[in-house]
Design a protein around this motif. Structure first.
Motif, PDB file in Angstrom:
ATOM      1  N   MET A   1       0.851  -1.192   0.000  1.00 62.80           N
ATOM      2  CA  MET A   1       0.000   0.000   0.000  1.00 62.80           C
ATOM      3  C   MET A   1       0.887   1.243   0.000  1.00 62.80           C
ATOM      4  O   MET A   1       1.869   1.312   0.723  1.00 62.80           O
ATOM      5  CB  MET A   1      -0.953  -0.011   1.185  1.00 62.80           C
ATOM      6  CG  MET A   1      -0.307  -0.011   2.550  1.00 62.80           C
ATOM      7  SD  MET A   1      -1.489  -0.236   3.876  1.00 62.80           S
ATOM      8  CE  MET A   1      -1.859  -1.968   3.691  1.00 62.80           C
ATOM      9  N   LYS A  52      -9.640  -2.799   2.729  1.00 59.16           N
ATOM     10  CA  LYS A  52      -8.253  -3.187   2.448  1.00 59.16           C
ATOM     11  C   LYS A  52      -8.205  -4.333   1.440  1.00 59.16           C
ATOM     12  O   LYS A  52      -7.304  -4.397   0.596  1.00 59.16           O
ATOM     13  CB  LYS A  52      -7.544  -3.580   3.740  1.00 59.16           C
ATOM     14  CG  LYS A  52      -7.189  -2.381   4.618  1.00 59.16           C
ATOM     15  CD  LYS A  52      -6.777  -2.782   6.015  1.00 59.16           C
ATOM     16  CE  LYS A  52      -5.409  -3.385   6.067  1.00 59.16           C
ATOM     17  NZ  LYS A  52      -4.965  -3.619   7.464  1.00 59.16           N
ATOM     18  N   LYS A  53      -9.193  -5.232   1.493  1.00 62.03           N
ATOM     19  CA  LYS A  53      -9.266  -6.318   0.514  1.00 62.03           C
ATOM     20  C   LYS A  53      -9.671  -5.781  -0.860  1.00 62.03           C
ATOM     21  O   LYS A  53      -9.193  -6.255  -1.889  1.00 62.03           O
ATOM     22  CB  LYS A  53     -10.268  -7.376   0.988  1.00 62.03           C
ATOM     23  CG  LYS A  53      -9.793  -8.201   2.180  1.00 62.03           C
ATOM     24  CD  LYS A  53     -10.857  -9.207   2.606  1.00 62.03           C
ATOM     25  CE  LYS A  53     -10.428  -9.975   3.841  1.00 62.03           C
ATOM     26  NZ  LYS A  53      -9.253 -10.850   3.602  1.00 62.03           N
ATOM     27  N   PRO A  56      -6.229  -3.027  -2.110  1.00 60.53           N
ATOM     28  CA  PRO A  56      -4.943  -3.336  -1.455  1.00 60.53           C
ATOM     29  C   PRO A  56      -3.830  -2.355  -1.813  1.00 60.53           C
ATOM     30  O   PRO A  56      -2.815  -2.276  -1.105  1.00 60.53           O
ATOM     31  CB  PRO A  56      -4.625  -4.752  -1.962  1.00 60.53           C
ATOM     32  CG  PRO A  56      -5.399  -4.902  -3.229  1.00 60.53           C
ATOM     33  CD  PRO A  56      -6.643  -4.099  -3.038  1.00 60.53           C
TER      34      PRO A  56
END
Length: 356
Positions: A1, A52-53, A56
């Protein structure tokens, strides 16, 4: 990230209360990227895990939890919230302090908060997203609504994911007779698109929401579906590190699905059994799917929406403790949610964040 030290960094922060606030931020994050902005995600718990999934490649920051908990009994719901209110107020104070630091640290040019009351800053444009200008709380509705509107005034704009005129989805929740708030009705907001696919499942079950009510409904439905003969896909709404699939007789279970797979599954399903959460309602409108609603016990908003749609002859509904499998037979008797085609003018919305 990663994050880019540019002048187009936007903080987008959904409340961690079920998954609805996070999932309806997904199309906003996509469009921010399309228009050259650099979104930075901020939340906590399962809402943060889900985003976040989905993204990413984006920087994800953690905010303090509001510690929202549900009671096992519907009548205890409001008192549970009141009991936890000192923790919530404390979290709002700390998130406001944290955001102040992030404005400087990440050179933010704007903030989009989905129901996080402390995520704003006077130095940059701040937007609040909500469909609840009126916050139903029984006899204390007037107080809870005025308190919520007090917080909304601290933001430059309030975006309401609904139509301003009739037909609309939120009813009295998102429409006030008189208001001096800076409101913008942005239309139906969904991460999903309608696709013409062959029907693979007669029934899709999709759960969401805080515990313990999510688990209580899961157990109730698994018990009821023992006598259901058609093909079922059952998504538990549990965001875990890895996706899990299990097949038992005619039912295929998943712990969670990401957007692309979820969109495909919705389009392959004939009918949907779910909560009457507002984000789910918007998804169903976008996908033109018929549904059966079981509102979360004690959650005034979901109970109001379920009653509203039933009264209007749109969607069948039942209380969680009263639901029986044969209740699904009522679905064809209802017209389904209204067909609303919203054209969101993203460029116009995002002008707020353009620095001179």
């Amino acid at each position: 990230m990663t994050w880019t030290n540019s002048d187009k960094n936007i903080l987008i922060a959904p409340l961690n209360w079920g998954l609805g606030h996070a999932t309806r931020c997904i199309p906003i994050i996509r469009e921010l990227e399309n228009y050259g902005f650099n979104p930075i995600i901020a939340s906590d718990g399962v809402a943060l895990s889900l985003l976040k999934k989905e993204f990413p490649h984006l920087l994800a920051l953690e905010l303090p939890s509001y510690n929202i908990e549900y009671a096992k009994k519907a009548e205890d719901f409001k008192w549970k919230l009141l009991k936890n209110s000192p923790k919530t107020i404390n979290a709002i104070f700390f998130e406001k302090k944290q955001v102040k630091n992030w404005v400087k640290q990440y050179n933010l040019c704007g903030i989009i908060s989905d129901n996080r009351l402390g995520v704003h800053n006077k130095k940059i444009p701040s937007v609040f997203i909500t469909h609840q200008l009126t916050v139903l709380s029984g006899k204390t509705t007037w107080i809870s609504s005025k308190l919520h509107q007090h917080f909304i005034r601290k933001f430059n704009e309030c975006w309401i994911p609904d139509e301003k005129d009739i037909p609309n989805l939120s009813g009295k929740l998102g429409h006030l007779k008189d208001s001096n708030l800076n409101l913008k009705y942005i239309g139906v907001l969904s991460r999903l698109q309608k696709k013409e696919l062959p029907i693979a499942y007669q029934l899709m079950v999709i759960l969401s929401g805080p515990e313990p009510q999510r688990t209580l409904l899961e157990e109730k439905l698994i018990d009821e579906l023992q006598n259901y003969k058609e093909k079922v896909i059952f998504i538990k709404g549990k965001v875990e590190p890895e996706q899990k699939q299990e097949v038992k007789n005619n039912i295929t279970f998943y712990n969670y699905m990401q957007t692309e797979q979820l969109q495909k599954t919705f389009n392959e399903s004939e009918i949907v059994l779910c909560r009457s959460g507002y984000t789910t309602v918007m998804d169903l409108v976008k996908l033109e799917k018929k549904a059966f609603f079981i509102p979360t016990p004690g959650q005034f908003e979901q109970e109001y929406l379920a009653k509203k749609y039933k009264r209007e002859g749109l969607v069948a509904t039942a209380k969680q403790d009263k639901f029986k499998l044969e209740d699904l037979l009522a679905i064809p008797l209802y017209a389904g949610l209204p067909k609303i085609k919203s054209e969101l003018n993203w460029m116009k919305l995002f002008l707020l964040f353009e620095r001179e």
